[in-house]
Design a protein around this motif. Structure first.
Motif, PDB file in Angstrom:
ATOM      1  N   GLY A  99      20.766 117.616 135.727  1.00  0.00           N
ATOM      2  CA  GLY A  99      20.940 116.710 134.589  1.00  0.00           C
ATOM      3  C   GLY A  99      21.534 117.403 133.384  1.00  0.00           C
ATOM      4  O   GLY A  99      21.503 118.633 133.261  1.00  0.00           O
ATOM      5  N   PHE A 100      22.122 116.587 132.528  1.00  0.00           N
ATOM      6  CA  PHE A 100      22.760 117.074 131.296  1.00  0.00           C
ATOM      7  C   PHE A 100      22.199 116.310 130.119  1.00  0.00           C
ATOM      8  O   PHE A 100      21.726 115.179 130.272  1.00  0.00           O
ATOM      9  CB  PHE A 100      24.273 116.812 131.353  1.00  0.00           C
ATOM     10  N   LEU A 101      22.264 116.922 128.962  1.00  0.00           N
ATOM     11  CA  LEU A 101      22.044 116.178 127.725  1.00  0.00           C
ATOM     12  C   LEU A 101      23.369 116.212 126.980  1.00  0.00           C
ATOM     13  O   LEU A 101      23.859 117.291 126.612  1.00  0.00           O
ATOM     14  CB  LEU A 101      20.922 116.814 126.885  1.00  0.00           C
ATOM     15  N   VAL A 102      23.950 115.037 126.812  1.00  0.00           N
ATOM     16  CA  VAL A 102      25.237 114.945 126.124  1.00  0.00           C
ATOM     17  C   VAL A 102      24.967 114.598 124.662  1.00  0.00           C
ATOM     18  O   VAL A 102      24.301 113.602 124.361  1.00  0.00           O
ATOM     19  CB  VAL A 102      26.133 113.859 126.772  1.00  0.00           C
ATOM     20  N   ALA A 103      25.464 115.440 123.768  1.00  0.00           N
ATOM     21  CA  ALA A 103      25.262 115.223 122.329  1.00  0.00           C
ATOM     22  C   ALA A 103      26.616 115.254 121.641  1.00  0.00           C
ATOM     23  O   ALA A 103      27.625 115.664 122.221  1.00  0.00           O
ATOM     24  CB  ALA A 103      24.351 116.313 121.773  1.00  0.00           C
ATOM     25  N   THR A 104      26.628 114.810 120.390  1.00  0.00           N
ATOM     26  CA  THR A 104      27.889 114.753 119.638  1.00  0.00           C
ATOM     27  C   THR A 104      27.748 115.539 118.338  1.00  0.00           C
ATOM     28  O   THR A 104      26.702 115.456 117.671  1.00  0.00           O
ATOM     29  CB  THR A 104      28.225 113.273 119.300  1.00  0.00           C
ATOM     30  N   VAL A 105      28.784 116.270 117.988  1.00  0.00           N
ATOM     31  CA  VAL A 105      28.765 117.014 116.718  1.00  0.00           C
ATOM     32  C   VAL A 105      28.948 116.016 115.574  1.00  0.00           C
ATOM     33  O   VAL A 105      29.902 115.226 115.552  1.00  0.00           O
ATOM     34  CB  VAL A 105      29.894 118.074 116.690  1.00  0.00           C
ATOM     35  N   LEU A 106      27.988 116.051 114.616  1.00  0.00           N
ATOM     36  CA  LEU A 106      28.037 115.124 113.477  1.00  0.00           C
ATOM     37  C   LEU A 106      28.640 115.763 112.236  1.00  0.00           C
ATOM     38  O   LEU A 106      29.228 115.098 111.392  1.00  0.00           O
ATOM     39  CB  LEU A 106      26.616 114.654 113.121  1.00  0.00           C
ATOM     40  N   ASP A 107      28.444 117.086 112.113  1.00  0.00           N
ATOM     41  CA  ASP A 107      28.910 117.765 110.899  1.00  0.00           C
ATOM     42  C   ASP A 107      28.961 119.262 111.190  1.00  0.00           C
ATOM     43  O   ASP A 107      28.305 119.751 112.128  1.00  0.00           O
ATOM     44  CB  ASP A 107      27.935 117.490 109.736  1.00  0.00           C
ATOM     45  N   ILE A 108      29.778 119.965 110.385  1.00  0.00           N
ATOM     46  CA  ILE A 108      29.774 121.436 110.463  1.00  0.00           C
ATOM     47  C   ILE A 108      29.472 121.910 109.043  1.00  0.00           C
ATOM     48  O   ILE A 108      30.182 121.542 108.102  1.00  0.00           O
ATOM     49  CB  ILE A 108      31.162 122.009 110.860  1.00  0.00           C
TER      50      ILE A 108
END
Ligand SMILES: Cc1ncc(COP(=O)(O)O)c(C=O)c1O
Length: 389
Positions: free
Chosen positions: A259-268
């Motif tokens: 399994g994977f956990l897919v996340a998204t970059v919101l800010d740097i």
């Protein structure tokens, strides 16, 4: 293997964050477990505490013999959705627990003789009333540690788990037909070999009194390089020597690397280094990273400094330690980039929480021949609110 299995997965249409379970990786693990089962003659249960995605129970139940539960809720889920043997162990039960479990479990394993004595009449009574036969077992503490991490070592000094030899009464209760232990964590068969020796030394007068022996979980059977031949040999020898049925109850080995956990970059943000803030939270969605602790792998990343761009990756919550670790990439991360954490089927979905009101990850299944995961469940405000009052 994980990286090549993920290749081709189209994560763009997924809600974020999202757990994606990979059916082909589960099948791969099941093939290995099937061969252990067939060669050794043992029975294998899925430990629901590790992986309880009931959508895939029909697939898992083709190979596995049932589930092991740690509570009435897990036992009920196993009874309702898995439909084979249900074994339950908890460090202690309440009167209500026993009443509920007598409607769902087939095997009830106790952690003390005080609980055996207290609840045996109730179980006998409910067995008659419900017309269900429930077998009783006890968990022993082999007083043999193999674990390197004390919080995952049930044989560590002061452990409340399992009855030690000196805690045995002079007369072994005739109702007990099963012996259970659990002392391993992500370990190989040589650790089991030493444990069996310790059990045989300490409990040689008890083993003949029961019908089955459950070697617990923690066997990392599906990890590449695990010594399957030794495991099979140990089970065969034990069965031959003692004439007892043998069970294993792995969790991790069933869904390892599946399994994977897919996340998204919101800010740097820029602090002492670049820090990418994602929409997945480490304490809420992958708490073992902090508990164990370990640094989860992200597809396409390398250890810090091993690729041109290194940054820290953290989550959206208030916890200063909501940090997965430092990672190196070929290029700087950008807002909107997807981060795919690997080996996120085990001890994740079953442990998520909504600390800070963070969004619970959706759950998706990548079918064996597909590239687009099917979204199975999404969570929202009501899931957060329903746990509060
Ligand atoms: C009693 C018992 N059985 C089985 C397991 C499953 O272990 P694993 O997921 O490491 O195989 C555990 C894990 O803590 C456990 O406590």
């Amino acid at each position: 293997m994980t990286e090549c299995l993920h290749t081709g997965m189209d994560a763009t249409a997924l809600p974020s964050p999202c757990f994606v379970v990979d059916e082909s990786a589960l099948k791969h693990n099941l093939e290995i477990l099937a061969s252990v089962r067939e060669q050794s003659g043992c029975r294998i249960l899925l430990a629901l505490k590790c992986f309880a995605m009931f959508r895939v129970f029909p697939l898992l139940s083709k190979t596995l013999d049932g589930i092991c539960a740690s509570s009435p809720h897990e036992a009920r889920l196993g009874r309702e959705e898995f439909g084979k043997e249900v074994h339950t162990f908890a460090a202690a039960y309440s009167h209500n627990d026993i009443q509920e479990l007598c409607t769902t479990t087939d095997h009830l394993v106790f952690n003390s003789f005080a609980q055996v004595n207290r609840f045996t009449p109730l179980v006998a009574d409910l067995t008659r009333k419900n017309g269900r036969c429930i077998k009783l077992g006890i968990r022993i503490n082999p007083e043999h540690s193999e674990g390197a991490v004390p919080i995952y070592d049930p044989c560590a000094p002061g452990s409340r788990l399992g009855i030690r030899k000196k805690g045995f009464p002079p007369h072994f209760p005739g109702e007990i037909t099963g012996l259970h232990w659990h002392n391993l964590c992500e370990q190989d068969a040589d650790c089991l070999e030493r444990t069996i020796k310790a059990v045989e030394e300490g409990f040689s007068d008890i083993i003949p009194r029961v019908n089955y022996v459950n070697f617990g979980g923690g066997h990392h059977i599906t990890r590449p390089g695990y010594d399957i031949d030794l495991l099979v040999k140990l089970i065969q020898e034990f069965k031959k020597k003692w004439g007892k049925e043998v069970l294993l109850e792995p969790g991790e080995a069933v869904a390892l690397n599946a399994g994977f956990l897919v996340a998204t970059v919101l800010d740097i943000v820029s602090a002492d280094m670049d820090i990418a803030i994602m929409d997945a939270s480490v304490p809420a969605h992958m708490p073992d990273v902090l508990e164990m602790p370990y640094r989860p792998h992200i597809v396409g990343s390398a250890p810090p400094g091993k690729k041109p761009y290194t940054c820290r990756i953290g989550g959206p919550s208030c916890l200063a330690g909501d940090v997965a670790g430092e990672y190196a990439f070929d290029e700087p991360l950008k807002v909107g980039d997807k981060l795919i954490f690997t080996d996120m089927a085990i001890y994740t979905m079953v442990k998520t929480n909504t600390f800070n009101g963070v969004q619970l990850p959706a759950i998706a299944l990548l079918s064996e021949h597909g590239t687009c995961p099917e979204i199975i469940k999404q969570f929202g405000y009501e899931d957060f609110k329903s746990r509060l009052s």
